[in-house]
Design a protein around this motif. Sequence first.
Motif, PDB file in Angstrom:
ATOM      1  N   GLN A  28      10.431   1.180  -1.513  1.00 48.61           N
ATOM      2  CA  GLN A  28       9.016   1.184  -1.148  1.00 48.61           C
ATOM      3  C   GLN A  28       8.209   0.740  -2.362  1.00 48.61           C
ATOM      4  N   ILE A  29       7.206  -0.092  -2.132  1.00 48.10           N
ATOM      5  CA  ILE A  29       6.338  -0.572  -3.212  1.00 48.10           C
ATOM      6  C   ILE A  29       4.892  -0.406  -2.757  1.00 48.10           C
ATOM      7  N   SER A  30       4.073   0.192  -3.616  1.00 52.81           N
ATOM      8  CA  SER A  30       2.648   0.326  -3.320  1.00 52.81           C
ATOM      9  C   SER A  30       1.858  -0.228  -4.497  1.00 52.81           C
TER      10      SER A  30
ATOM     11  N   TRP B 180       6.170   2.447  -7.343  1.00 55.81           N
ATOM     12  CA  TRP B 180       7.240   1.876  -6.538  1.00 55.81           C
ATOM     13  C   TRP B 180       8.502   2.715  -6.673  1.00 55.81           C
ATOM     14  N   SER B 181       9.356   2.590  -5.663  1.00 55.61           N
ATOM     15  CA  SER B 181      10.662   3.230  -5.663  1.00 55.61           C
ATOM     16  C   SER B 181      11.668   2.182  -5.201  1.00 55.61           C
TER      17      SER B 181
ATOM     18  N   VAL C 292       3.523  -6.743  -5.847  1.00 56.94           N
ATOM     19  CA  VAL C 292       2.236  -6.045  -5.915  1.00 56.94           C
ATOM     20  C   VAL C 292       1.084  -7.045  -5.829  1.00 56.94           C
TER      21      VAL C 292
ATOM     22  N   VAL D 281       8.752  -6.634  -9.397  1.00 57.66           N
ATOM     23  CA  VAL D 281       7.895  -5.773  -8.573  1.00 57.66           C
ATOM     24  C   VAL D 281       6.446  -6.245  -8.664  1.00 57.66           C
TER      25      VAL D 281
ATOM     26  N   GLU E  26       0.716  -0.764   0.774  1.00 55.24           N
ATOM     27  CA  GLU E  26       2.122  -0.542   0.443  1.00 55.24           C
ATOM     28  C   GLU E  26       3.017  -1.210   1.469  1.00 55.24           C
TER      29      GLU E  26
ATOM     30  N   SER F 193       7.335  -1.004   2.852  1.00 55.51           N
ATOM     31  CA  SER F 193       8.693  -0.495   2.764  1.00 55.51           C
ATOM     32  C   SER F 193       9.647  -1.627   3.125  1.00 55.51           C
TER      33      SER F 193
END
Length: 456
Positions: free
Chosen positions: A35-37, A41-42, A72, A68, A82, A84
């Motif tokens: 997941q990136i917001s 991020w993860s 973004v 990443v 975000e 996923s």
Amino acid sequence: MPGLHDFATWQPLLRLLRAAHAETLDTPGGHVSGQISLGAWSVPLPWRDPEPGQASLVSDHQDEFDAVGTVVEALEEGGVDEVSFVVEGSSAPGGVRLHLIDLGPSAEPGIASAHPGTLLLADCALPEPARRLPEAVTDRAPAPSADPELLRRTLLERLPDAVGATDQELAEAEARLGMAMPPELATLYRTLRGRYEDWHDDQDPFDVVGCELLPLDQVYVADAASRHVLWRFGALDAVETWPEDAVQGLVGSPGWIVFGDNGGGDRIAVDLTPGPDGHLGQVIIISHEENIGADLVADSLTDMVVHGQDGGREIRRVTRPPLVAHVNHASVPSVEAAAHPGLEVLSIGVLRQKPVSLAPVLGLPRLRALAAYPGTLADPREISALTGLEYLALPHAEWRVLVDAGAVPTGLLAADIQGHRPQDNPLHTIALADEILALFGRPPIAGVTVLEGAVL
């Protein structure tokens, strides 16, 4: 610049993921997800330990930051908060299949996970604690220590050059708040309007007032809507206000007027809806790390500013059956022990016993939320008899039993599919989520965009 749904945007990150998880992605059914917001991020990339004796630096992971960062930028460009994603291998040499997940209006985002968060089964529904309004406080009075004139004199002694707000500025603030300011708070701002440019280098607002004072135009009402509570947290909590409480245990209140900060993100407010043992106009602190409640700081603004009171007063707690029961090997030992008429939330965790029956809590009048770990329920179909449930959190297998048996409670407002293991594919969770959503006439997860290409 390539957009969010262009393979080129994702290619640098996919190259890193392909290299880090080659064996997984070359295995049938293998996948990785993340997941990136805009703010965090993860992504499942390995951590690189720094050289011995050195601190970890951004440059140690520059390739991840850059990859990443490209995503973004695409989020910002597209006005998206975000995204996923799920990555699977493909038949092409060095190829990957990327699934971009758009949850839409039917689910809250997962937390650092591509699995969907809470499924929203009714329009605009909120967890019960967020719907709770304060109890009437018509018999509460200001504390004996409340003294607007002493407060004014003390502030002027400490700050002889203080700049106060005008009557017009106060009137505008009250119109924005929708209420008149209580006398002590109005006196505070008439003496000290709180603007940054009014402070001298040798003056610390904290030392003068006891908190970081907000400018008058930033004062606001901390009602429940101002304290956004995710379903998965709010539903498993309960509003509790007892006769010995000075502060009502609410998510928020139309009588909490925020005027300061403790310097760590916790808000300081005047309380016009105090608890049974509180005072009208007392000062409270609202934690940014909690979903419900506030703590007493001082019985009055005069106490806080003039006398330096900042710790409230001791409250003698009375032992009562809990409204929220955690049944597990370290807490409440059984469902039978948790059952009582006031029980609102039942959470079943890790047990050192056989799976349990829900029979002891069937028919309890206030039970509204249930959560259970994998394998803890002897018969998930018993849940169909809990007709008062508004929130249900179960693992995939237990949901499968309920859905196949037609036993999903019809009164649910929200639901969570939980207990995900690293090997669980979020796409499978989304498929089950769509089945649950369909039972309530809700739109499915908005969409999954599939992009495919080579990264080597």
